[in-house]
Design a protein around this motif. Structure first.
Motif, PDB file in Angstrom:
ATOM      1  N   PRO A   1       9.226 -78.586  47.010  1.00  0.00           N
ATOM      2  CA  PRO A   1       8.715 -79.851  46.472  1.00  0.00           C
ATOM      3  C   PRO A   1       9.747 -80.969  46.562  1.00  0.00           C
ATOM      4  O   PRO A   1      10.944 -80.737  46.398  1.00  0.00           O
ATOM      5  N   LYS A   2       9.270 -82.165  46.845  1.00  0.00           N
ATOM      6  CA  LYS A   2      10.085 -83.376  46.851  1.00  0.00           C
ATOM      7  C   LYS A   2      11.337 -83.230  47.712  1.00  0.00           C
ATOM      8  O   LYS A   2      12.447 -83.593  47.310  1.00  0.00           O
ATOM      9  N   ILE A   3      11.145 -82.708  48.925  1.00  0.00           N
ATOM     10  CA  ILE A   3      12.297 -82.437  49.785  1.00  0.00           C
ATOM     11  C   ILE A   3      12.984 -83.730  50.209  1.00  0.00           C
ATOM     12  O   ILE A   3      14.206 -83.769  50.353  1.00  0.00           O
ATOM     13  N   GLU A   4      12.211 -84.812  50.404  1.00  0.00           N
ATOM     14  CA  GLU A   4      12.824 -86.075  50.826  1.00  0.00           C
ATOM     15  C   GLU A   4      13.651 -86.691  49.708  1.00  0.00           C
ATOM     16  O   GLU A   4      14.710 -87.274  49.965  1.00  0.00           O
ATOM     17  N   SER A   5      13.174 -86.592  48.472  1.00  0.00           N
ATOM     18  CA  SER A   5      13.970 -87.112  47.358  1.00  0.00           C
ATOM     19  C   SER A   5      15.232 -86.280  47.185  1.00  0.00           C
ATOM     20  O   SER A   5      16.297 -86.801  46.833  1.00  0.00           O
ATOM     21  N   LEU A   6      15.132 -84.971  47.472  1.00  0.00           N
ATOM     22  CA  LEU A   6      16.315 -84.117  47.409  1.00  0.00           C
ATOM     23  C   LEU A   6      17.313 -84.518  48.492  1.00  0.00           C
ATOM     24  O   LEU A   6      18.533 -84.509  48.258  1.00  0.00           O
ATOM     25  N   ARG A   7      16.803 -84.884  49.646  1.00  0.00           N
ATOM     26  CA  ARG A   7      17.700 -85.338  50.724  1.00  0.00           C
ATOM     27  C   ARG A   7      18.468 -86.591  50.285  1.00  0.00           C
ATOM     28  O   ARG A   7      19.675 -86.719  50.523  1.00  0.00           O
ATOM     29  N   SER A   8      17.768 -87.496  49.631  1.00  0.00           N
ATOM     30  CA  SER A   8      18.430 -88.703  49.127  1.00  0.00           C
ATOM     31  C   SER A   8      19.462 -88.347  48.063  1.00  0.00           C
ATOM     32  O   SER A   8      20.564 -88.916  48.034  1.00  0.00           O
ATOM     33  N   ALA A   9      19.122 -87.384  47.213  1.00  0.00           N
ATOM     34  CA  ALA A   9      20.057 -86.959  46.167  1.00  0.00           C
ATOM     35  C   ALA A   9      21.318 -86.368  46.782  1.00  0.00           C
ATOM     36  O   ALA A   9      22.433 -86.610  46.300  1.00  0.00           O
ATOM     37  N   VAL A  10      21.163 -85.578  47.836  1.00  0.00           N
ATOM     38  CA  VAL A  10      22.328 -84.975  48.495  1.00  0.00           C
ATOM     39  C   VAL A  10      23.225 -86.057  49.083  1.00  0.00           C
ATOM     40  O   VAL A  10      24.461 -86.009  48.944  1.00  0.00           O
TER      41      VAL A  10
END
Length: 493
Positions: free
Chosen positions: A397-406
């Motif tokens: 879930p929310k892989i793109e937001s996780l990418r931004s978080a990383v």
């Protein structure tokens, strides 16, 4: 009983008749889920109905299942034996309402029955329960679910019914096969747990009056009262189970597991849990769960090196007992904890090697891959962190937001607070509640002097993960306000 995984014996392949058998009540949708997953591999479906005669008629007709009305006799084994009397298949696959198998495993079971079964053997399948809130993983157990239709095989026990004594009397072996039965999420429903616990407690009382206390019954009663939030009684029943169980048996091991959970929240619990673990490890020296448990307790007490040795033993030599409920990815947890304690001991390169090697051994582990990502983030290795992120399952879930978080977390690890904030804020506003986002967003806000928004983020984290001490510890560091820059950086690093 000693279980081993069945080898791929070469036997004459033929279409043996396979019956799927279930004892059902009024769990309409749960029954449908189960039959949808295995209906295509069954030559016969037998539903022993102990509920409303009309409740499941439509579902049964849709799967051409035979429904056998039956009056409930306060005995799970009596109900299963009653179902057995109506089975005509050569082999029987047992499911409970709501349990399912993947299409792949169902097909493999069908092929296994056709070509590899031994008429003098019953087979243990893995049964996995969904992860409970606040737990570190889902649990599984090996249970006899695939058996030959033999007149001497009968269940025993009003509750926690078992085939094992009957199999022994028939001279049959028991082997484990790597097929998975997945329980429905209703297992995590609090009301459902209370209803089941109350029913099982009643059945235990009845059986004790009939035949006296046994370790099996004491464990069942302990589990029931624990589900009813009576930890003191659970502790008492688990202690009785330890006393009644055979030395070194699966029941004794399960009783020790229960003691450890029942001690949570008790006065001086940590010291008692360590002592209980030490006693248990004298009997089960390589049990992976006990080793990880004592490692965690020692870590909490500040004995980092002793904890590291426990996790190392669990990782390298740990064993599991299929006959007891155990965390299904305990090997990954052992590797994860070993890396953490190794890193805490100042051996960063060794910790990284442990994680990378563990990930090679368990390439589908989301837990280990996330830990590797966090490790790369901490050391500012942006491209490597993003490369590992791309290897996470596509349905995360929310892989793109996780990418931004990383991206933001890598900048924050380098104390580039102003540059990190937009990435982390965007991830947070998009709904990311991953630890990596919450940790570094709170740290960045605090470092920029925005103490109240940072505290809000940490409170959100604490509410989501009440058993996780990290947000509380970080919140304490944030309380001094603008003076916390150095402390926060230290914790994050």
């Amino acid at each position: 009983m000693s279980l081993r995984y069945s080898s791929a014996m070469s036997k004459e392949a033929r279409n043996r008749k396979l019956t799927v058998a279930m004892v059902v009540n009024d769990e309409t949708e749960l029954i449908r889920e189960s039959l949808q997953s295995v209906g295509s591999i069954a030559d016969e479906i037998v539903l022993l109905n102990i509920g409303d005669p009309d409740a499941i008629a439509t579902i049964a007709a849709g799967f051409e299942a035979r429904v056998v009305p039956h009056a409930w006799q306060d005995s799970q084994s009596e109900a299963r034996n009653a179902a057995l009397a109506h089975v005509t298949g050569e082999w029987i696959l047992w499911l409970d309402p709501g349990e399912t198998m993947s299409a792949e495993d169902a097909a493999r079971v069908r092929e296994f029955v056709n070509s590899q079964v031994d008429i003098m053997t019953a087979y243990v399948l893995l049964v996995r329960a969904p992860q409970s809130p606040g737990s570190i993983g889902s649990e599984q157990i090996g249970q006899v679910r695939l058996q030959p239709n033999h007149p001497g095989i009968r269940y025993e026990g009003r509750v926690r019914e078992t085939l094992i004594p009957a199999l022994a009397e028939c001279g049959m072996g028991v082997e484990a096969v790597p097929f998975l039965v997945q329980r429905n999420a209703i297992e995590s429903d609090a009301n459902w747990k209370v209803q089941r616990a109350s029913r099982e407690a009643k059945l235990v009382d009845m059986e004790i009056k009939e035949s006296g206390p046994t370790a099996r019954l004491m464990i069942c009663m302990a589990d029931a009262v624990q589900a009813l939030n009576d930890q003191k009684k659970a502790l008492m029943f688990f202690e009785q189970a330890c006393q009644l169980s055979e030395h070194g048996s699966a029941e004794m091991l399960e009783a020790f597991y229960g003691l450890l959970t029942a001690l949570d929240g008790q006065p001086d619990a940590l010291d008692m849990q360590i002592q209980t673990c030490m006693t248990a490890l004298e009997i089960f020296p390589l049990d992976a769960q006990l080793l990880c448990a004592i490692g965690g307790y020692l870590q909490t007490k500040g004995h980092q090196e002793l904890a590291r040795r426990s996790f190392e033993t669990a990782y390298k030599y740990g064993q599991i007992n299929l006959e007891t409920w155990h965390i299904d990815d305990i090997d990954e947890i052992a590797a994860s904890c070993l890396a953490i304690t190794t890193h805490a001991g100042g051996k960063e390169e060794e910790a990284e090697e442990i994680l990378v090697q563990a990930l090679k051994e368990c390439p589908h582990s989301v837990r280990l891959r996330r830990q590797v990502i966090e490790m790369y983030v901490k050391h500012g290795r942006r491209e490597e962190a993003l490369a590992e992120l791309d290897k996470l399952p596509a349905d995360q879930p929310k892989i793109e937001s996780l990418r931004s978080a990383v991206r933001g977390a890598v900048l924050a690890s380098q104390q580039k607070w102003a540059s990190a904030r937009p990435y982390l804020e965007a991830a947070y506003n998009q709904g990311s509640r991953e630890a990596i986002c919450l940790r570094w967003y709170a740290t960045t806000l605090a470092a920029l002097g925005e103490v109240d928004p940072s505290r809000d983020v940490l409170q959100t984290w604490q509410q989501r993960e009440p058993s996780n001490s990290e947000p509380v510890e970080l919140m304490r560091a944030l309380l001094p306000g603008l003076k916390l820059h150095k402390a926060t950086s230290s914790m994050a690093g």
